[in-house]
Structure formats: C-alpha cells, structure tokens
Design an enzyme around this catalytic site. Sequence first.
Site, PDB file in Angstrom:
ATOM      1  N   GLU A  28       0.838  -1.194   0.000  1.00  0.00           N
ATOM      2  CA  GLU A  28       0.000   0.000   0.000  1.00  0.00           C
ATOM      3  C   GLU A  28       0.879   1.252   0.000  1.00  0.00           C
ATOM      4  O   GLU A  28       2.025   1.224   0.472  1.00  0.00           O
ATOM      5  CB  GLU A  28      -0.894  -0.016   1.258  1.00  0.00           C
ATOM      6  N   ASN A 176     -12.375  -1.274  -1.095  1.00  0.00           N
ATOM      7  CA  ASN A 176     -11.696  -1.884   0.060  1.00  0.00           C
ATOM      8  C   ASN A 176     -12.397  -1.452   1.342  1.00  0.00           C
ATOM      9  O   ASN A 176     -12.736  -0.278   1.501  1.00  0.00           O
ATOM     10  CB  ASN A 176     -10.241  -1.401   0.112  1.00  0.00           C
ATOM     11  N   GLU A 177     -12.623  -2.392   2.231  1.00  0.00           N
ATOM     12  CA  GLU A 177     -13.256  -2.088   3.521  1.00  0.00           C
ATOM     13  C   GLU A 177     -14.395  -1.081   3.344  1.00  0.00           C
ATOM     14  O   GLU A 177     -14.417  -0.011   3.972  1.00  0.00           O
ATOM     15  CB  GLU A 177     -12.213  -1.634   4.562  1.00  0.00           C
ATOM     16  N   TYR A 245      -6.998  -9.078  11.456  1.00  0.00           N
ATOM     17  CA  TYR A 245      -5.646  -8.898  11.984  1.00  0.00           C
ATOM     18  C   TYR A 245      -5.533  -9.560  13.353  1.00  0.00           C
ATOM     19  O   TYR A 245      -6.507  -9.561  14.121  1.00  0.00           O
ATOM     20  CB  TYR A 245      -5.322  -7.406  12.120  1.00  0.00           C
ATOM     21  N   GLU A 300      -6.308  -9.261   3.625  1.00  0.00           N
ATOM     22  CA  GLU A 300      -5.485  -8.591   4.644  1.00  0.00           C
ATOM     23  C   GLU A 300      -5.455  -9.455   5.892  1.00  0.00           C
ATOM     24  O   GLU A 300      -6.515  -9.762   6.460  1.00  0.00           O
ATOM     25  CB  GLU A 300      -6.032  -7.192   4.977  1.00  0.00           C
ATOM     26  N   GLN A 349       1.939  -6.088   5.647  1.00  0.00           N
ATOM     27  CA  GLN A 349       2.222  -5.745   4.280  1.00  0.00           C
ATOM     28  C   GLN A 349       3.678  -6.077   3.962  1.00  0.00           C
ATOM     29  O   GLN A 349       4.461  -6.256   4.878  1.00  0.00           O
ATOM     30  CB  GLN A 349       1.967  -4.266   4.053  1.00  0.00           C
TER      31      GLN A 349
HETATM   32  O1  AHR Z   1      -3.133  -2.644   6.191  1.00  0.00           O
HETATM   33  C1  AHR Z   1      -3.407  -1.436   6.805  1.00  0.00           C
HETATM   34  C2  AHR Z   1      -4.864  -1.029   6.689  1.00  0.00           C
HETATM   35  O2  AHR Z   1      -5.658  -1.938   7.390  1.00  0.00           O
HETATM   36  C3  AHR Z   1      -5.452  -1.044   5.315  1.00  0.00           C
HETATM   37  O3  AHR Z   1      -5.187   0.121   4.613  1.00  0.00           O
HETATM   38  C4  AHR Z   1      -6.909  -1.185   5.566  1.00  0.00           C
HETATM   39  O4  AHR Z   1      -7.581  -1.839   4.523  1.00  0.00           O
HETATM   40  C5  AHR Z   1      -6.965  -1.955   6.881  1.00  0.00           C
HETATM   41  O5  AHR Z   1      -7.814  -1.359   7.782  1.00  0.00           O
END
Ligand code: AHR
Length: 497
Positions: A28, A176-177, A245, A300, A349
């Site tokens: 990103e 995205n999101e 995450y 992600e 990432q």
């Molecule tokens: O990976 C960091 C961020 O986490 C991304 O930009 C977003 O899609 C997510 O909330």
Amino acid sequence: VGAQTKIELSPREKPVTISKHIYGHFAEHLGRCIYDGFYVGEDNTAIPHTNGVRNDVVAALKELQIPNLRWPGGCFADTYHWKDGIGPKEKRPAIVNNWWGGVTEDNSFGTHDFLDMCELLETEPYLAGNVGSGEVQELADWVQYVNFEGRSPMSDLRRQNGREKPWKVKFWGVGNEAWGCGGHMTAEYYSDIYRKYATFMSDWSNTGGLYRIASGANSADYHWTETLMKKLPKNLVKGIALHHYAVIDWNKKGPAIEYTDEQYFRTMKSAWFMNELVEKHSAIMDKYDPNKEIALVVDEWGGWYEVEPGTNPGFLYQQNTMRDAMIAGMTLNIFNNHADRVKMANLAQTINVLQAVILTKGEKMITTPTYHVMEMYKVHQDAELIPLAIDSKSFVWNDEAIPAVSASASKAKDGKTYLSLVNIDPKANQDVEINLGKAFSGVSGRVLTSKELRDFNDFDAPQRIAPRPFDGSKLNKERLHVSLPPFSVVVLALDEQ
Ligand code: AHR
C-alpha cells in the site's frame, strides 16, 4: 509415555489444490512500503535498482515466489485517482495521503511503475479499485487502460505513455473495507454499488474474465458475507474478501518486541480465531454456493502492534519477532486446510509496514522471521492438499486454552509430501505422533526457532533467525514421530517408498 499430539493424514477422494495465491502479498501507499521500501527512485545512486525498484528487494521476493501483489491499498485505494499517476513524472500532481500520516507524495510511483515491477517480480498484479471516492467511469477506464489490446481512448493513452502491450490484469478489487475507510457503507448499499461498478469493469483482455473481488467482512461480521452472497450476481463476482488482523485490543495493541507473556497468548488467540472465521464465513458461502465457485479471499491478515518508538504513528512500522513467525505458520496452515474455499490471501504488508517480510534502512535490507516462514511454506503452492485430523495438546493461559500445535500437509508436483508443523507454546516441547496413512522411505526438513521468543532480525544481526536443518523427526514406515521445540515452525519433506 504417549505422544502429546496426534495427527492423522487421510487423502480425500476429490483432490483439492492449495492455490498458490494463498501466498500473496500486499503493498500500500502507506509509510515506507512503496516510497523508501520497494521504490527508491530512478535517480538513486546509492542503492542498486531497476527503474527505481530496489534490486535486493526483487531478489528476496523472487526467492519467495510471490504469486500476487495487491496495490495501491488498503484505505489508500479508495482515495487514489489512477490518472494522477501516469504520464511524465514531473507533471504528475502531488497528493496528500490522508489516511496514513498526512504526508505529501509526488505520484512518482503509479500504474506503469507498479505493473512493470510485477513483471520484474514475476508476480500477478491485484489492483484495488477506488469505489469510495472514485467514479464508475474512472474504474472502467483503468481496466481499459491496462487491459485493452486494440485502439480505444484509454489504450491509446497507455501507448502514448510508452507501453504498447496491455498488462492483462486479472485480479481486481471492487473497493476496500467498504464498511469502514472505503465509505462506511452498509452491506446492502455496498452490494448495490458493487453491481454497478462490476458491470462496467468490462473484461477488455478477453482472457477468460476478470477476477472481481468484493470488499468483504471485517472479522466476524457474518451479516456482511450473508448479504453479499445473497445479493451479488454470480457472473460478476469471483471472490469475497475477509480482513482479520491478529490484534490484542485496537486501543491497546502492545509493543512489537517487548510484549508480555499474556500479550503473546492474546496475539496467538486472535490469530487462531482465523480458523473460526474461515469456517463460519465458509459455512455461509456454502449455503449460496455449494459448489464453491466463489472464493473467500483473505486479502489482509497479519499481526498489528504499536509502532516502533520514535517512528511516525501513521506509518505502521513494527519489528517482527518469533511471535510473527508463529502467526504466519499457524495462519498459513489454516488457509491450506481450507483450500477448498480460501483461494487467495494477502499478508499485510510486504515492506516496512505491519507484519512485513522485508525491512529496509537506507542501503540495508533484512528479511524477517515471517519471510522465512513464507519461504519454508512455498512448497505448498499449487500442491494437492492432504487433509489431516489433529488432536493437539493445549496452550493454556489461566482458564483459556488454544491448540498448541497446528499442521497442514500436501503432495507437491515434485512427488514429495510436505508437512508443516507449528508449536506456539513458548515453553513446552511437543511430541507429535503422526500416522501418515502409507509408508514413506525418508524424511528431511528445516526448523525456524531462536534462543528467545522475542528475538528478531536486526540490521546489525540480519541472520539471527533463519531456517536450520531439523533432526527432531524419526520415521518408521507410515509412522512419524516429531519433537517440536517451543515456538518453532518445522517443514518436513517425505520421500515415497
Ligand atoms: O493494512 C493497513 C490497513 O488496514 C489497510 O489500509 C486497511 O484496509 C486496513 O484497515
């Protein structure tokens, strides 16, 4: 004394391939991932590069055989107007990266730069389209610009900018999101928006259809998946995303290195939650798509901690210890074991951001423990999954428990059977007794561990953590006994009789 953990391999009647795309990555415009990560500029004389992209980074990622790379975000994607990043670099407008640190960037890394870099990396690009703040026409134009061979307004513009042949990009994210930074939409509203954007993203390449991926659920938002499965026409969607995450608490994420034992347990618990997420989202998808034609795309995932002291909080720069190796090994085992539904995933990432595989500092570049897990696991890419049943000893914290051992197995095209095992218990060795289902003639393998759980690779000690030959396994025909050290990842290769 009986083994603590038992595993039984049983090949299934209908073979399932572990898609190599499960081993995908994510880059990103965030912190030092693109600028001062991948890209150091064409005029850089200190760091060897190809068109501004670091040669050492390219070599390290080629070693991983990265199958796909997602770009330009993340949250950034829904603010990105691709036409700002084409044409002569000195004429490109500067923009402010609102989501990440409020920094100004000069757009010197744009569509051509990214897609040419993917060719260098021999990886497939996965472009995330702007649905949040971009127009339908803008996204439709982007597809035409990168994919159309004949003459058209956008392909002519591409040629004018120096690229004759289209890149033929298959993977496209439609926002995205969308539930958050991508527009704070409801699932119902996004589904309608998706239908519109996806319709006008024509397949200009005529290469068998675009692989459109819908912005998916935030962790356990099952209503999101259910709504999308109900409302999206099957001919317009190939994948539905999921983001999760491994985080302890969004308001108190804890340090990347000096975490407590309890924080370690909490991170492992959050990472292991991926198993439940994959199973529950898949069960919803099964109701509407029993033949599993639509993929669950976990685009992600990874560990998320507080940034390193003294670094820009908006840059999400964190170190990577053996805890991260545990997250990676366990999560990839989960994905492998659900390869019938999970066909793509992207670790967040690649460089200098969150659970990175590479860290850079000026001319120096190091690979992290997570990099080594990815490298050890690459044997599973496009291999045939061998399902397994596992009865693991628990990793206990007070009255909470999660399995200490996770595993996955596959038969690769080289004829070997590969078995990856992870012991997340920070203190206890695990004896694992495996019934392979048939006799094998030899075993060899590598282990990733270290002296201390909190160890990491540093610019002064880049090889502190690296895979070493493993001598903790004993094979007796179809019986394999493995002694897994605390906090270790082991990948074994088994030879047929
Ligand atoms: O990976 C960091 C961020 O986490 C991304 O930009 C977003 O899609 C997510 O909330």
